[in-house]
Structure formats: structure tokens, C-alpha cells
Scaffold this motif. Structure first.
Motif, PDB file in Angstrom:
ATOM      1  N   ARG A 531     -69.222 -57.788 -29.669  1.00 49.58           N
ATOM      2  CA  ARG A 531     -68.943 -59.145 -30.167  1.00 49.58           C
ATOM      3  C   ARG A 531     -70.043 -59.607 -31.124  1.00 49.58           C
ATOM      4  O   ARG A 531     -69.768 -60.267 -32.132  1.00 49.58           O
ATOM      5  N   SER A 532     -71.275 -59.256 -30.811  1.00 51.17           N
ATOM      6  CA  SER A 532     -72.378 -59.660 -31.671  1.00 51.17           C
ATOM      7  C   SER A 532     -72.272 -59.001 -33.042  1.00 51.17           C
ATOM      8  O   SER A 532     -72.494 -59.638 -34.076  1.00 51.17           O
ATOM      9  N   ALA A 534     -69.475 -57.852 -34.496  1.00 53.54           N
ATOM     10  CA  ALA A 534     -68.331 -58.429 -35.217  1.00 53.54           C
ATOM     11  C   ALA A 534     -68.668 -59.808 -35.769  1.00 53.54           C
ATOM     12  O   ALA A 534     -68.325 -60.135 -36.916  1.00 53.54           O
ATOM     13  N   ARG A 535     -69.386 -60.602 -34.980  1.00 47.92           N
ATOM     14  CA  ARG A 535     -69.757 -61.943 -35.434  1.00 47.92           C
ATOM     15  C   ARG A 535     -70.745 -61.875 -36.596  1.00 47.92           C
ATOM     16  O   ARG A 535     -70.641 -62.632 -37.579  1.00 47.92           O
ATOM     17  N   ALA A 536     -71.709 -60.941 -36.516  1.00 49.05           N
ATOM     18  CA  ALA A 536     -72.708 -60.817 -37.575  1.00 49.05           C
ATOM     19  C   ALA A 536     -72.072 -60.396 -38.892  1.00 49.05           C
ATOM     20  O   ALA A 536     -72.409 -60.935 -39.958  1.00 49.05           O
ATOM     21  N   ALA A 538     -68.947 -60.871 -39.794  1.00 51.05           N
ATOM     22  CA  ALA A 538     -68.140 -61.994 -40.279  1.00 51.05           C
ATOM     23  C   ALA A 538     -69.034 -63.041 -40.934  1.00 51.05           C
ATOM     24  O   ALA A 538     -68.688 -63.605 -41.987  1.00 51.05           O
ATOM     25  N   GLU A 539     -70.186 -63.317 -40.337  1.00 50.98           N
ATOM     26  CA  GLU A 539     -71.103 -64.292 -40.923  1.00 50.98           C
ATOM     27  C   GLU A 539     -71.698 -63.794 -42.234  1.00 50.98           C
ATOM     28  O   GLU A 539     -72.096 -64.597 -43.087  1.00 50.98           O
ATOM     29  N   GLU A 544     -62.557 -59.149 -40.849  1.00 50.15           N
ATOM     30  CA  GLU A 544     -62.158 -58.104 -39.904  1.00 50.15           C
ATOM     31  C   GLU A 544     -60.685 -57.744 -40.105  1.00 50.15           C
ATOM     32  O   GLU A 544     -59.831 -58.610 -40.299  1.00 50.15           O
ATOM     33  N   ARG A 688     -78.125 -55.560 -34.627  1.00 46.80           N
ATOM     34  CA  ARG A 688     -77.444 -56.290 -33.560  1.00 46.80           C
ATOM     35  C   ARG A 688     -77.230 -55.410 -32.325  1.00 46.80           C
ATOM     36  O   ARG A 688     -77.126 -55.919 -31.217  1.00 46.80           O
TER      37      ARG A 688
END
Length: 859
Positions: A531-532, A534-536, A538-539, A544, A688
Motif C-alpha cells: 500500500r505504501s 502504491a500510494r507513493a 500515485a503521489e 495505477e 518505501r
């Protein structure tokens, strides 16, 4: 999906006079028949019956002849006794009753009718054909003449009469979704039964034997079943009924009410004999077939296909038959066996009912579900008959359905029923309804709703089961012996009966209760990392995506992978979703690049996309997976053997960048995406994941550019991925923008390499930082990362940050050389650095760079 015409449904079950399609859908969804769509009225507005008074042919300059007609459309709609209408068809005459759409009518399309000037006249409406009313193709009929084409008696027709009501064009039709286990609902008989379960309305089962069906006679049309290759030990045909009707009028039209019902249910009217078989199939759920008796020779033989046999089916397709196909054949005198059709799927063209057919042989049979399903899929023939057989048809229906066809052929076609009857019936041996033992407490135990024994028993009897008391001294809990009805082959175990109890009693009685979460549980370390990451990404501006893991050899070819590349070794599926993609992907980029290619082809060229997914890595000499038994839990040894045969499936992260990374605008010029962006994204993933990686050049790794590809390794030398610019040949093969970049990283390896120790926060120094810049001249082949690592090694613990801020080549640094400029930030936790300490760090950095990469400080 089945289409439901309300007035046809009313033949089986009592319906309220004001029942709407919406209300019908709501009632059926209570028992699990979901609404797919409600199809509105086909025609709106003033559609009326008209009588042609005059026809004046008028040749035109373009060679076409039109008819200027005066049509009586009733006192309410006439203008000075009639209406003038231009018509280009010629298949009607003065005195005929036709269908007229007056101005204001909206026909299917939608097509609005208005008065308009054409061919020198004002045409005040339109005389309609079947196609214009949405009743099928015109064929050779053209304009509808009501007595001739729709079967209405002329004395029952009046000019001005509402044609929408007459033809049933104003009815709404409900389309429902039927799950594969409930094949009986592919008939009005079945849907009516479900409506009765939902509402309590009175249901009359028109599919039960009445005793009027004649028994088999010695002179019946001979039928033999010679299934020498049964599938799963089940004979392909266990019942075959034939009936003969002679002297049918081949010109007898299908009555309007039957046409309306067939077309409302999604079937095209063809001819009287064919329409009757389709009508009975939709009504009762039993597929039937009508043969031209003159084209069929006794005996009919049901057998498997021989190698090399072919058949031209009713859709005029010549098909190569498979040895598993079940066939209907006959034996013409003086000839070998002739194929008449694919059993349960589609008939052949050689024996179809035609315009001159007077004697008809009616077939009503019961075929094995698996046999029909495989044949239909093998030949890509999803016929209405196959849809029903593969879901299960009531084996007691053939005689009832055949009698219904005979009655309709006699009534509507003027035929005479032949007393010869054939009924080959082995259903008692092949499809016996096996009793099921059910504890009356089982529905409550599984569902959590209190059902009384009376509710359980009455519900099962309501759906057609035979229920007897099966309790014993050994089993003190009341047990019922339940025998399912013949039309429910899906009821085979207690859980099926429990589902029926819940369904009929009402799903709304089942409470929605969320399980309480156990304390101390949560996401695993890998889930948190995933999750970290994928979030990084995206930011960081990536989007995705998700792609199917199925590929073919051409996809690997497009990546330029060598023939001996390990990434070409892929797991091959036995039953792939698509024949051109039978392999499971061995890397993530191969499917992600296909996603990018599709977006680029649609004009989206500035992309930054990523995917987190599994890849499949088979190994040589892998053990074969065992075939597990059905209906019982496999043993631990079997499960272990299955697990041992499953290939590795690591999780990877891949990303692709094309076009602009930073868009241009009033603020200035943008920046194209490049290899550095792909490498930065890969570094972000590793950061990450909590793993340290080393970056080095990799000049021989397709699909990347040989001079702009970075290999990512752990400190122990394990390769975890690659990043860089894609090879120009790959870019060209996939049609991507120039200089596209990509990365792929093995997330499973990164997670395994990450430290399991909790992250400890570092104290923030309150003392000022010292900044130093270095410009080193190195050989052109030295990676910038190697210089950075040399700087880190020399600077020691006082180094807080180092960043490359300039790369320069030119005459000033010499041929084969380049200048790399780095900015360093130094800081101590407990003091302000002195000039001597900074000077010492500077000297150590210069010495380390010279020693490790041969760097020279640029003057």
C-alpha cells in the motif's frame, strides 16, 4: 437473457390487471430472478389500421415507380374521407387492410413520422412494413397486409382501429437475468412458477402430463441411441419422442398472437411449423425440432460423430465435427448414415422444413447437459436450444411438449396427427431423482434465521419436492427425506435445499451482521509495504492500472527478448480465455506496455502509469498437479502435492513513462520523460520497501536501451529489477512515443530483504549545516551512481545529503571525459562544524573519489 411478455405469462399464473413491468420485476427479484432491463413500447402515437382505396402508379425520372395512394384511416383521422400517402412498395392493392403511421407516430429507431412533401405530393403519413414496426426483416413481404401477413380476418378489421393494441406494439417487455443453475426459468412455465412463489398467485403447471399424451406404438418412427463414447459415463441421449403430423398447409400463416409473443420474447417469426416449435420451447422450456418428413428416412440414430464428418447447419455454416459431438442421423435407402443435426444445438440444412413441406416429423428429446455444452462451445453455437439443454431440461417434458406441437399444427396448419408414436425412454435409469436427507434444523444452523419445521417442509413442497419423514431412533433430530422435482436437476445436496428455503421465505429475513474483528490483527508487513508503494507512486504522478496476466508469443517478440531468454519460459494454460494468449506472463512489463500502447493509440501520449501484480515463473521438471476428488475435502498429502506443483508467483511493480513528464504552459517549457524518471520511480519503490539498492549499468537487457539501462541490486548482489529508457526497436514495434522509459522491480524480494527492525526516528539537529560543491572529471563510462557512492564513503557520518546537480561534456574536460557536479550538505547533531572539520571532509571526499573511480577535482 429471457424476455417476458406479460400476457403470455398470464397463461400460466394469475396476474393483476394493473401489473406493470416494474412491479413484475420487483416481484421476481424477491425469488432471485434479477431484472436486466425493461424494454419500452416499440411504437408510440397514432398507428392505425387503414384500407387502401386507390393506387396510382407514377414513374419517376430516376427509374423508380411510386404509388400515390388514398387510404381510409377512419372518420377520426380522415381528411375529406381519406389521406394521401406516397408509397414505394408494390405488394398490396386497393381494398387491402394495411398499417398506417399518421403524423405524430414514433417508430423504432426512433423515427418520427410527419407530413412531408415528396415526389410532387404531400405524403400525410406512411404505410408500414414489418421492419419499420420493429417486427423483423421485410423479406419478400414488404408492406404488411394484415389478413395475408398477420393472420387477421378482414371482417374483424376496421379503418381507424388502433394498430398498436392489435399488434401488441405498446407492451413493455421485461428482460431478466437467470443464473446457470436455474435452467427451468428459461421458460414461461418456470418464470410463472417463481412469480407464484413470490406473490402467492395461483399457478397452473401446463408442463405436467395430463394422460392425453399417447403411448408409444409399434409402428412409431424408429429411433436408436448408439452412444459408444459417453462423456463421464453418461449417455448423451436418454429420451427421444417423435410424432408425425401430415397434410399441413405449407402456406398457412403464423397467427398474429403467436408472432407477437415470439417477437416480444426475442425470436423472429420464420414459418408456421418452426414458429410452433419455438413457441412451445419458450412456453414449456423443452427444445424441439421439426423435420420435413419427406427428407428423413428411418431409423433415426443418435450417435457420436466419426472422424472427418461434416455438417451444414441451419445457419448455412459448414462445420467439421468432433468425435465428442452427439449427432442426429438417419439412414437413407441405398446410402450410408447421413447427419441431420447437432443434438441439442442446431439442426442441419438437408432436412429443414421448407415452403413445400406438408408432412412434419416432430422431435422432442432429452440430451446430456455436458455433451450439449461442449458441442455448443466447440462450434461457437449458442442456440436457444443449447442454452436450455446445458442448464438442464425436465426429462418428463418431451411427450407433453410434442403433444402440444401436434395440437397446434393440427389447429393452425390444418394437419392430421398420425397415430404412430415413438418414445424411447431411459430416464428412469439415467436421471433418477435421488432423495436427499435434510435435518429440519439445517436451514437455521447455516443461515441464522429461525425456520420452523412446518416452514421448511411447506417450502420444499411448494417448489415441487416430495417430502417424507426420515427420522429414526438413531437420529433423534427430525430428518426429512426430500425428492426434488424433475425440473430441478440442480438440487443434489442439503445445502441446495437450504438455499431454496431461504430464497422462498425471503432473503430480507437474513440479517446483515458484520463479524467482530479480533484484537491484535491487522495488515501484514508485505500488505503495508504494498500500500505504501502504491500510494507513493500515485503521489509521484503515476496512475495505477490493472491488466490481465495472459500473453502470447508475439508480445514477447515485441519486447525483443532473445530466443533463450528465461523470461520466455511461461506457464501454458490448458483452457485459455483467448487462443492467441495462452501463456501466463513471466514479467509485468509485457502486459503493462500493452495498456500503454492502447492508450497511446487513442491519443493519450503523456503517460505515467504503473501496475502492482503477480507474475508466474514455472520451473523445469516441476511435478504434475494431482487431480483432486470432488465432493470431499482433499487429504493433507494431496494438498501438499498440489502446492508443490504450483509455480512461484512473486509480486512485482512496473511503470512506464511516455511523452511529457512536466507539461509546458505560460510558466515555461515542459520536460520530456526520460530514463532518470524511471530510475527515480524505482528508487522510490525500494525506499518505501525499506531496502537499500545499488545502481549500476546493464548494457544488455532488453527491452531497455543498451546505453540507458540501470540494473538494481541489493547489497548482497541480488538483482531486483531494471529501469531506464526503452530500446528504439521496442518503441517502434509498440507504436510508442520516442524515448519512452520504464522500470520493473521485484517487490517480493525487496520486502524479504527489508529490515524487520522497527524504524527509529533520527533526531533533528538544531545546528547549522555546511554546504560544499564538488565538480569531478571522470571517464565518460563511469556511472554517476559510482561517483555518488564514493562521495558517501569519503564524507562519513557528517554527510546529511548529496545530490547531482550538473553534468557537462565538452572540450574543457577533454575527449572521453565528463564533469559531474554534486552538492553536499554536512551537519553534526551536537555541534556547529568547524572550518577544519569541513576541510577534512572535503579532503576525504576528493581522496575517496580519486581512489574508487579515478575522479579528478575540476579546477
Amino acid at each position: 437473457m429471457p424476455l417476458i411478455v406479460k400476457d403470455w405469462l398470464a397463461d400460466h399464473v394469475e396476474l393483476p390487471a394493473d401489473l406493470t413491468a416494474e412491479r413484475l420485476a420487483a416481484d421476481l427479484v424477491k425469488v432471485g430472478l434479477e431484472e436486466e432491463a425493461i424494454h419500452g413500447a416499440a411504437v408510440t402515437g397514432p398507428l392505425v389500421v387503414g384500407r387502401v382505396l386507390e393506387m396510382s402508379p407514377e414513374p419517376q425520372k430516376n427509374g423508380k415507380t411510386i404509388n400515390w395512394c388514398r387510404v381510409d384511416v377512419g372518420p377520426e383521422h380522415n381528411i375529406e374521407g381519406s389521406r394521401g400517402i406516397v408509397c414505394g412498395a408494390h405488394n398490396f392493392a386497393p381494398g387491402d387492410f394495411v398499417v398506417v403511421s399518421l403524423p405524430g407516430t414514433v417508430l423504432p429507431g426512433p423515427f418520427a413520422i410527419a407530413a412531408r412533401k415528396t415526389y410532387g405530393h404531400v405524403s400525410d403519413g406512411m404505410i408500414c412494413s414489418t421492419a419499420e414496426l420493429g417486427l423483423g426483416d421485410d423479406g419478400a413481404h414488404g408492406i404488411i397486409v394484415l389478413p395475408r401477413d398477420m393472420g387477421f380476418a378482414a371482417e374483424d378489421l376496421t379503418p381507424g382501429q388502433d394498430a398498436i393494441a392489435l399488434l401488441g406494439l405498446g407492451d413493455e417487455v421485461l428482460e431478466i437475468n437467470v443464473t446457470p443453475d436455474r435452467g427451468y426459468a428459461f421458460s414461461y412455465r418456470g418464470v410463472a412458477r417463481e412469480y407464484a412463489h413470490s406473490t402467492g398467485a395461483k399457478f397452473t403447471d401446463r408442463g405436467l402430463a395430463t394422460g392425453a399424451e399417447p403411448s408409444a406404438t409399434p409402428d412409431g418412427f424408429e429411433v436408436r441411441v448408439q452412444d459408444g463414447a459417453p462423456i463421464n459415463g453418461v449417455v448423451g441421449c436418454d429420451r427421444f419422442v417423435t410424432r408425425i403430423v401430415r397434410g399441413i398447409d405449407p402456406s398457412a400463416p403464423t397467427p398474429a398472437w403467436m408472432k407477437h409473443r415470439l417477437e416480444g420474447s426475442g425470436m423472429r417469426s420464420i414459418s408456421l411449423a418452426v414458429d410452433i416449435t419455438n413457441y412451445v420451447m419458450l412456453d414449456l422450456g423443452q427444445p424441439l425440432h421439426a423435420y420435413d418428413l419427406a427428407q428423413v428416412s428411418a431409423p433415426i440414430v443418435v450417435r457420436r460423430a466419426a472422424s472427418g464428418e461434416r455438417l451444414t447447419t441451419l445457419d448455412d455454416a459448414d462445420r467439421a465435427l468432433d468425435t465428442e459431438d452427439l449427432l442426429i442421423t438417419d439412414s437413407p435407402e441405398g446410402a450410408g448414415s447421413r447427419v441431420l443435426g447437432l443434438a441439442g444445438v442446431m439442426g442441419g440444412a438437408s432436412s429443414e422444413v421448407g415452403d413445400t413441406t406438408t408432412d412434419v416429423l416432430v422431435e422432442a428429446a432429452h440430451f446430456d447437459q455436458i455433451t450439449v455444452a461442449r458441442t455448443a462451445r466447440r462450434h461457437k453455437l449458442s442456440s436457444e436450444a443449447a442454452k436450455r439443454f446445458e442448464r438442464g431440461v425436465d426429462p418428463l417434458l418431451p411427450a407433453v411438449a410434442a403433444q402440444r406441437v401436434v395440437d397446434l399444427l393440427v389447429e393452425l396448419g390444418g394437419g392430421t396427427a398420425d397415430p404412430a408414436v415413438s418414445d424411447l425412454d431411459n430416464t428412469a435409469e439415467t436421471t433418477p431423482q435421488k432423495p436427499i436427507a435434510l435435518k429440519v434444523t439445517e436451514p437455521t444452523r447455516l443461515v441464522g434465521v429461525e425456520y420452523t419445521p412446518e416452514q421448511v417442509r411447506s417450502t420444499l413442497e411448494e417448489i415441487g419436492c416430495t417430502v417424507t419423514d426420515g427420522s429414526s431412533v438413531v437420529e433423534p433430530v427430525e430428518t426429512l427425506t426430500v425428492t426434488p422435482p424433475s425440473w430441478r436437476p440442480d438440487l443434489t445436496e442439503p445445502a441446495d435445499l437450504v438455499e431454496e428455503v431461504v430464497r422462498i421465505q425471503g432473503y430480507d429475513q437474513v440479517p446483515s451482521v458484520l463479524p467482530a474483528a479480533s484484537g491484535g490483527r491487522g495488515l501484514t508487513a508485505e500488505q503495508r509495504t504494498r500500500r505504501s508503494v502504491a500510494r507513493a507512486l500515485a503521489e509521484a504522478g503515476f496512475v495505477e492500472t490493472l491488466s490481465y496476466p495472459f500473453v502470447g508469443t508475439p508480445e514477447y517478440d515485441a519486447l525483443g527478448l532473445p530466443a533463450d531468454d528465461p523470461r520466455r519460459v511461461s506457464l501454458r494454460l490448458v483452457n485459455p480465455m483467448a487462443d492467441d494468449k495462452p501463456l501466463m506472463r513471466s514479467n509485468l512489463l509485457v502486459t503493462l506496455l500493452d495498456t500503454v500502447r492502447r492508450n497511446v493509440s487513442r491519443g493519450l501520449t503523456d503517460l505515467a502509469v504503473y501496475e502492482v501484480g503477480l507474475v508466474t515463473l514455472p520451473w523445469a521438471d516441476a511435478p504434475a498437479a494431482p487431480a483432486l476428488p470432488g465432493g470431499v475435502r482433499p487429504t493433507d498429502e494431496q494438498l501438499a502435492a498440489l502446492a508443490a506443483a504450483v509455480p512461484d508467483q512473486p509480486r512485482r511493480v512496473a511503470g512506464v513513462l511516455t511523452g511529457k513528464r512536466e507539461l509546458s504552459g505560460w510558466w515555461g517549457a515542459g520536460r520530456a520523460a526520460g530514463w532518470a524518471d524511471a530510475l527515480a520511480a524505482a528508487r522510490l519503490v525500494a525506499q518505501r520497501a525499506g531496502a537499500d539498492i545499488i545502481v549500476s549499468a546493464d548494457p544488455d537487457r532488453m527491452p531497455w536501451h543498451p546505453g540507458r539501462c540501470a540494473r538494481l541490486e541489493l547489497t548482497d548482489g541480488t538483482v531486483v529489477g531494471h529501469a531506464g529508457e526503452l530500446h528504439p526497436k521496442v518503441v517502434e514495434a509498440l507504436g510508442l512515443p520516442a524515448r519512452a522509459a520504464a522500470f520493473e522491480v521485484d517487490l517480493s524480494v525487496l520486502v524479504a530483504a527489508a529490515s524487520s527492525e522497527p524504524v527509529v526516528a533520527k533526531p533533528v539537529s538544531a545546528f547549522p549545516a555546511a554546504k560544499e560543491d564538488f565538480a569531478f572529471v571522470v571517464d565518460d563510462g563511469v556511472p554517476a551512481e559510482a561517483v555518488r557512492m564514493a562521495i558517501v564513503a569519503g564524507a562519513g557520518e557528517l554527510l546529511e545529503d548529496v545530490a547531482l546537480f550538473d553534468v557537462f561534456t565538452g572540450e574543457q574536460v577533454g575527449d572521453g571525459k565528463k564533469s559531474l557536479a554534486y552538492s553536499l550538505r554536512l551537519r553534526a547533531v551536537d555541534r556547529t562544524l568547524s572550518a577544519n572539520e569541513v576541510r577534512a571532509v572535503r579532503d576525504a571526499v576528493v581522496e575517496s573519489a580519486a581512489e574508487k573511480v579515478g575522479a579528478v577535482l575540476r579546477g
